[in-house]
Design a protein around this motif. Structure first.
Motif, PDB file in Angstrom:
ATOM      1  N   PRO A 217       0.859  -0.990   0.117  1.00  0.00           N
ATOM      2  CA  PRO A 217       0.133   0.059   0.007  1.00  0.00           C
ATOM      3  C   PRO A 217       0.857   1.209   0.105  1.00  0.00           C
ATOM      4  CG  PRO A 217       0.018  -0.948   2.031  1.00  0.00           C
ATOM      5  CD  PRO A 217       0.594  -1.970   1.229  1.00  0.00           C
ATOM      6  N   ALA A 218       0.442   2.394  -0.678  1.00  0.00           N
ATOM      7  CA  ALA A 218       1.159   3.417  -0.645  1.00  0.00           C
ATOM      8  C   ALA A 218       0.843   4.147   0.518  1.00  0.00           C
ATOM      9  CB  ALA A 218       0.814   4.242  -1.861  1.00  0.00           C
ATOM     10  N   ARG A 219       1.888   4.281   1.589  1.00  0.00           N
ATOM     11  CA  ARG A 219       1.501   4.971   2.921  1.00  0.00           C
ATOM     12  C   ARG A 219       3.079   5.687   3.302  1.00  0.00           C
ATOM     13  NH1 ARG A 219       3.648   4.781   7.114  1.00  0.00           N
ATOM     14  NH2 ARG A 219       4.568   2.876   6.871  1.00  0.00           N
ATOM     15  N   SER A 220       2.806   6.896   3.310  1.00  0.00           N
ATOM     16  CA  SER A 220       4.252   7.475   3.485  1.00  0.00           C
ATOM     17  C   SER A 220       3.813   9.106   4.022  1.00  0.00           C
ATOM     18  CB  SER A 220       5.184   7.751   2.300  1.00  0.00           C
ATOM     19  OG  SER A 220       6.095   8.605   2.630  1.00  0.00           O
ATOM     20  N   GLU A 221       4.442   9.341   5.078  1.00  0.00           N
ATOM     21  CA  GLU A 221       4.210  10.978   5.668  1.00  0.00           C
ATOM     22  C   GLU A 221       4.988  12.168   4.566  1.00  0.00           C
ATOM     23  OE1 GLU A 221       8.588  10.997   7.813  1.00  0.00           O
ATOM     24  OE2 GLU A 221       6.681  11.226   8.932  1.00  0.00           O
ATOM     25  N   SER A 222       5.526  11.552   3.544  1.00  0.00           N
ATOM     26  CA  SER A 222       6.234  12.513   2.768  1.00  0.00           C
ATOM     27  C   SER A 222       5.632  12.247   1.393  1.00  0.00           C
ATOM     28  CB  SER A 222       7.632  12.083   2.540  1.00  0.00           C
ATOM     29  OG  SER A 222       7.965  11.109   2.506  1.00  0.00           O
ATOM     30  N   ASP A 223       4.646  11.770   1.062  1.00  0.00           N
ATOM     31  CA  ASP A 223       3.938  11.548  -0.414  1.00  0.00           C
ATOM     32  C   ASP A 223       3.760  12.964  -1.212  1.00  0.00           C
ATOM     33  OD1 ASP A 223       3.606   8.548  -0.364  1.00  0.00           O
ATOM     34  OD2 ASP A 223       1.664   8.721   0.287  1.00  0.00           O
ATOM     35  N   SER A 224       3.691  13.880  -0.138  1.00  0.00           N
ATOM     36  CA  SER A 224       3.299  15.198  -0.983  1.00  0.00           C
ATOM     37  C   SER A 224       4.799  15.838  -1.249  1.00  0.00           C
ATOM     38  CB  SER A 224       2.564  16.079  -0.064  1.00  0.00           C
ATOM     39  OG  SER A 224       3.227  16.259   1.105  1.00  0.00           O
ATOM     40  N   VAL A 225       5.839  15.227  -1.048  1.00  0.00           N
ATOM     41  CA  VAL A 225       7.071  16.110  -1.545  1.00  0.00           C
ATOM     42  C   VAL A 225       7.916  15.135  -2.596  1.00  0.00           C
ATOM     43  CG1 VAL A 225       7.268  17.321   0.567  1.00  0.00           C
ATOM     44  CG2 VAL A 225       8.208  14.992   0.249  1.00  0.00           C
ATOM     45  N   GLU A 226       8.689  15.941  -3.329  1.00  0.00           N
ATOM     46  CA  GLU A 226       9.609  15.165  -4.227  1.00  0.00           C
ATOM     47  C   GLU A 226      10.391  14.138  -3.791  1.00  0.00           C
ATOM     48  OE1 GLU A 226      12.528  17.694  -6.003  1.00  0.00           O
ATOM     49  OE2 GLU A 226      12.939  18.774  -4.090  1.00  0.00           O
ATOM     50  N   LYS A 227      10.797  13.181  -4.532  1.00  0.00           N
ATOM     51  CA  LYS A 227      11.734  12.200  -4.102  1.00  0.00           C
ATOM     52  C   LYS A 227      13.322  12.543  -4.705  1.00  0.00           C
ATOM     53  CE  LYS A 227       8.964   8.301  -3.117  1.00  0.00           C
ATOM     54  NZ  LYS A 227       8.644   6.888  -3.458  1.00  0.00           N
ATOM     55  N   SER A 228      14.364  12.436  -4.149  1.00  0.00           N
ATOM     56  CA  SER A 228      15.512  12.454  -4.402  1.00  0.00           C
ATOM     57  C   SER A 228      16.399  11.057  -5.214  1.00  0.00           C
ATOM     58  CB  SER A 228      16.478  12.820  -3.697  1.00  0.00           C
ATOM     59  OG  SER A 228      17.850  13.047  -3.879  1.00  0.00           O
ATOM     60  N   ASN A 229      16.966  11.348  -6.031  1.00  0.00           N
ATOM     61  CA  ASN A 229      17.592  10.005  -6.731  1.00  0.00           C
ATOM     62  C   ASN A 229      19.097   9.998  -6.454  1.00  0.00           C
ATOM     63  OD1 ASN A 229      14.834  10.505  -8.660  1.00  0.00           O
ATOM     64  ND2 ASN A 229      15.161   8.488  -8.354  1.00  0.00           N
ATOM     65  N   SER A 230      19.742  10.978  -5.668  1.00  0.00           N
ATOM     66  CA  SER A 230      21.077  11.129  -5.569  1.00  0.00           C
ATOM     67  C   SER A 230      21.571   9.866  -4.782  1.00  0.00           C
ATOM     68  CB  SER A 230      21.478  12.328  -4.736  1.00  0.00           C
ATOM     69  OG  SER A 230      21.094  13.444  -5.106  1.00  0.00           O
ATOM     70  N   PHE A 231      22.679   9.182  -5.070  1.00  0.00           N
ATOM     71  CA  PHE A 231      23.307   8.292  -4.607  1.00  0.00           C
ATOM     72  C   PHE A 231      24.173   8.677  -3.343  1.00  0.00           C
ATOM     73  CE2 PHE A 231      24.208   3.795  -4.139  1.00  0.00           C
ATOM     74  CZ  PHE A 231      25.600   3.407  -4.815  1.00  0.00           C
ATOM     75  N   VAL A 232      23.909   8.851  -2.300  1.00  0.00           N
ATOM     76  CA  VAL A 232      24.353   9.571  -1.408  1.00  0.00           C
ATOM     77  C   VAL A 232      24.270   8.988  -0.041  1.00  0.00           C
ATOM     78  CG1 VAL A 232      22.327  10.886  -1.050  1.00  0.00           C
ATOM     79  CG2 VAL A 232      24.509  11.895  -0.045  1.00  0.00           C
ATOM     80  N   GLY A 233      25.158   9.040   0.903  1.00  0.00           N
ATOM     81  CA  GLY A 233      25.068   8.480   1.999  1.00  0.00           C
ATOM     82  C   GLY A 233      26.404   7.971   2.834  1.00  0.00           C
ATOM     83  N   THR A 234      26.521   7.242   3.963  1.00  0.00           N
ATOM     84  CA  THR A 234      27.461   6.338   4.427  1.00  0.00           C
ATOM     85  C   THR A 234      27.076   5.091   4.261  1.00  0.00           C
ATOM     86  OG1 THR A 234      28.069   8.009   5.821  1.00  0.00           O
ATOM     87  CG2 THR A 234      29.066   5.941   6.509  1.00  0.00           C
ATOM     88  N   GLU A 235      27.995   3.934   3.913  1.00  0.00           N
ATOM     89  CA  GLU A 235      27.607   2.813   3.242  1.00  0.00           C
ATOM     90  C   GLU A 235      26.850   1.991   4.032  1.00  0.00           C
ATOM     91  OE1 GLU A 235      31.740   1.929   2.280  1.00  0.00           O
ATOM     92  OE2 GLU A 235      31.518  -0.181   3.187  1.00  0.00           O
ATOM     93  N   ASP A 236      27.117   1.979   5.672  1.00  0.00           N
ATOM     94  CA  ASP A 236      26.500   1.061   6.609  1.00  0.00           C
ATOM     95  C   ASP A 236      25.208   1.353   6.675  1.00  0.00           C
ATOM     96  OD1 ASP A 236      28.690  -0.769   6.451  1.00  0.00           O
ATOM     97  OD2 ASP A 236      29.230  -0.384   8.685  1.00  0.00           O
ATOM     98  N   TYR A 237      24.794   2.639   6.636  1.00  0.00           N
ATOM     99  CA  TYR A 237      23.817   3.196   7.248  1.00  0.00           C
ATOM    100  C   TYR A 237      22.654   3.588   6.299  1.00  0.00           C
ATOM    101  CZ  TYR A 237      26.676   3.477  11.208  1.00  0.00           C
ATOM    102  OH  TYR A 237      27.782   3.235  12.125  1.00  0.00           O
ATOM    103  N   VAL A 238      22.800   3.328   4.811  1.00  0.00           N
ATOM    104  CA  VAL A 238      22.235   3.978   3.562  1.00  0.00           C
ATOM    105  C   VAL A 238      21.137   2.993   3.620  1.00  0.00           C
ATOM    106  CG1 VAL A 238      23.608   2.475   1.848  1.00  0.00           C
ATOM    107  CG2 VAL A 238      22.380   4.642   1.346  1.00  0.00           C
ATOM    108  N   SER A 239      19.910   3.335   3.082  1.00  0.00           N
ATOM    109  CA  SER A 239      18.785   2.685   3.056  1.00  0.00           C
ATOM    110  C   SER A 239      18.546   1.938   1.572  1.00  0.00           C
ATOM    111  CB  SER A 239      17.451   3.715   3.110  1.00  0.00           C
ATOM    112  OG  SER A 239      17.654   4.521   1.969  1.00  0.00           O
ATOM    113  N   PRO A 240      17.647   1.034   1.504  1.00  0.00           N
ATOM    114  CA  PRO A 240      17.653   0.177   0.218  1.00  0.00           C
ATOM    115  C   PRO A 240      17.383   1.083  -0.929  1.00  0.00           C
ATOM    116  CG  PRO A 240      16.589  -0.908   2.280  1.00  0.00           C
ATOM    117  CD  PRO A 240      16.949   0.258   2.503  1.00  0.00           C
ATOM    118  N   GLU A 241      16.268   2.241  -0.626  1.00  0.00           N
ATOM    119  CA  GLU A 241      15.801   2.772  -1.774  1.00  0.00           C
ATOM    120  C   GLU A 241      16.878   3.747  -2.505  1.00  0.00           C
ATOM    121  OE1 GLU A 241      14.128   4.929   2.053  1.00  0.00           O
ATOM    122  OE2 GLU A 241      14.566   2.692   1.217  1.00  0.00           O
ATOM    123  N   ILE A 242      17.878   3.979  -1.609  1.00  0.00           N
ATOM    124  CA  ILE A 242      19.053   4.949  -2.171  1.00  0.00           C
ATOM    125  C   ILE A 242      19.777   3.990  -2.837  1.00  0.00           C
ATOM    126  CG2 ILE A 242      21.108   6.177  -1.481  1.00  0.00           C
ATOM    127  CD1 ILE A 242      19.740   7.449   0.971  1.00  0.00           C
TER     128      ILE A 242
END
Length: 418
Positions: A217-242
């Motif tokens: 189901p589509a459920r997100s507190e941030s459905d009303s904002v854009e999404k970023s496609n940047s490949f960014v973060g620190t490797e152990d802590y980065v989320s699957p969608e990034i």
């Protein structure tokens, strides 16, 4: 000092020592002549020129975002600095180090459940504030969670953060078609994860019973904002969608919170692999190993480490979770008692000149080049070593002496692609 209105220079600032380094800059301990201790972050203009304009934009963005903050768990911009060779800015110095070093000081290299609850409450509070002003943090990790003199936390290092704008019909349309930048990111991910097949929606395991979110189901507190496609973060802590490039928003920060809580409880991150590629594969496919009896904390971690962002627990559910039962979120900062109060034992030493600091920064990032703009090769390579913590620069040897800065920042550090 007002919130970022002051221009700093080496005439009203004493640089005492180096605190650490990142991929693009160094952080120094400094003191104003009014007696205020500051953390001064500087980047080399030569390094910016060598790379691309995005690096200067990141410095500018971080300054702008710091000016917006008005929260006791977030830093305030205390001034900006610019010389012919450096760009920098200052925030309040945190006396207690970071959460990573504090965890390692614990007898079992882990925190008690009560201590975890205290820091978790403050992290949720800080992230909630950021999300409410439209900022996704994107680099939550223990090294970026500092301990203030009061014992409360302070999140720092916002050069990977991003402002997410409200969606418009045009932005929704644009997000539905891949751009040339997205193609570059996709190619990068193919090289990192060759065992996976790719489509426009991201990465799918070849054995593909574990496809993410096909019927979710589509459920997100941030459905009303854009999404970023940047490949960014620190490797152990980065989320699957990034990693997959499907687009990320505020939910990526809640994933990172789950990793941080896991590390505080078990003394290690849940998906650490033998290298970056293996870590990413484990983030995409492996479930966290929550050993021992079921507890509210482990249940919270499990729900934060839900691989599909639309099924991941978010702020309202987090605050109502059993782990936080009895927490008064409206007054937590007024009544909470920190589990650790740092000692104020800063050694006030003689300061270093502008030329010393500029030369030091240059030698960290241009070890094989001269200090001149044409970057002529030096006759001898200077070697960075950590033989003496007490001096950041030895004028006789012309050598850097900070062992915190000897490791390359990419060893377990940030990656960044725009």
């Amino acid at each position: 000092m007002d919130n970022g209105g002051n221009a700093l220079d080496f005439g009203n600032l004493k640089v005492v020592s180096a605190l650490g380094r990142g991929a693009k800059g160094l952080v120094f301990l400094a003191k104003t002549y009014e007696g205020q201790w500051l953390a001064l972050k500087v980047v080399s203009k030569a390094l910016i020129r060598m790379r691309n304009s995005s690096h200067r934009k990141r410095v500018s963005f971080e300054q702008q975002i710091l000016r917006r903050f008005n929260h006791p768990l977030l830093p305030r911009l205390r001034g900006v600095l610019e010389t012919e060779e450096l760009l920098g800015f200052a925030i309040d110095f945190c006396h207690g180090g970071n959460l990573h070093s504090l965890r390692r000081k614990q007898s079992e290299k882990t925190f008690t459940v009560d201590a975890i609850r205290f820091y978790a409450v403050e992290l949720v509070t800080a992230l909630d504030y950021l999300h409410n002003i439209g900022v996704v943090y994107r680099d939550l990790k223990p090294e970026n969670i500092l301990i203030q003199e009061s014992g409360h936390i302070m999140l720092v290092d916002f050069d990977l953060s991003k402002k997410l704008n409200p969606k418009s019909p045009q932005s929704v349309s644009a997000m539905s078609s891949p751009s040339s930048d997205s193609a570059l990111l996709l190619d990068r991910r193919k090289r990192l994860l060759p065992g996976f097949c790719y489509c426009h929606s991201g990465v799918i395991p070849l054995d593909s019973d574990s496809q993410l979110g096909m019927n979710s189901p589509a459920r997100s507190e941030s459905d009303s904002v854009e999404k970023s496609n940047s490949f960014v973060g620190t490797e152990d802590y980065v989320s699957p969608e990034i990693i997959t490039g499907e687009g990320h928003n505020f939910s990526a920060d809640w994933w990172s919170l789950g990793v941080v809580l896991y590390e505080m409880l078990y003394g290690m991150t849940p998906f650490k692999g033998v290298n970056r590629k293996n870590t990413f594969q484990r983030i995409l496919t492996k479930q966290p190993d929550l050993t021992g009896e079921t507890t509210p904390l482990k249940d919270l971690i499990k729900k934060l480490l839900e691989k599909h962002p639309d099924r991941r627990i978010e702020v309202d559910e987090i605050k109502c979770h059993d782990f936080f039962k009895g927490v008064n979120w409206n007054s937590v900062l007024q009544i909470a008692r920190p589990p650790y109060i740092p000692q104020n034992d800063i050694e006030d030493k003689a300061g270093f000149s502008r030329k010393d600091v500029e030369s030091f920064v240059h030698k960290v990032f241009f070890k094989n080049d001269s200090h001149k703009e044409d970057k002529t090769k030096e006759t001898e390579k200077k070697k960075i070593n950590g033989a003496n913590r007490n001096n950041i620069y030895d004028k006789n040897q012309n050598t850097v002496w900070v062992n915190k800065l000897t490791e390359k920042p990419t060893k377990n550090g940030d990656f960044l692609v725009f």
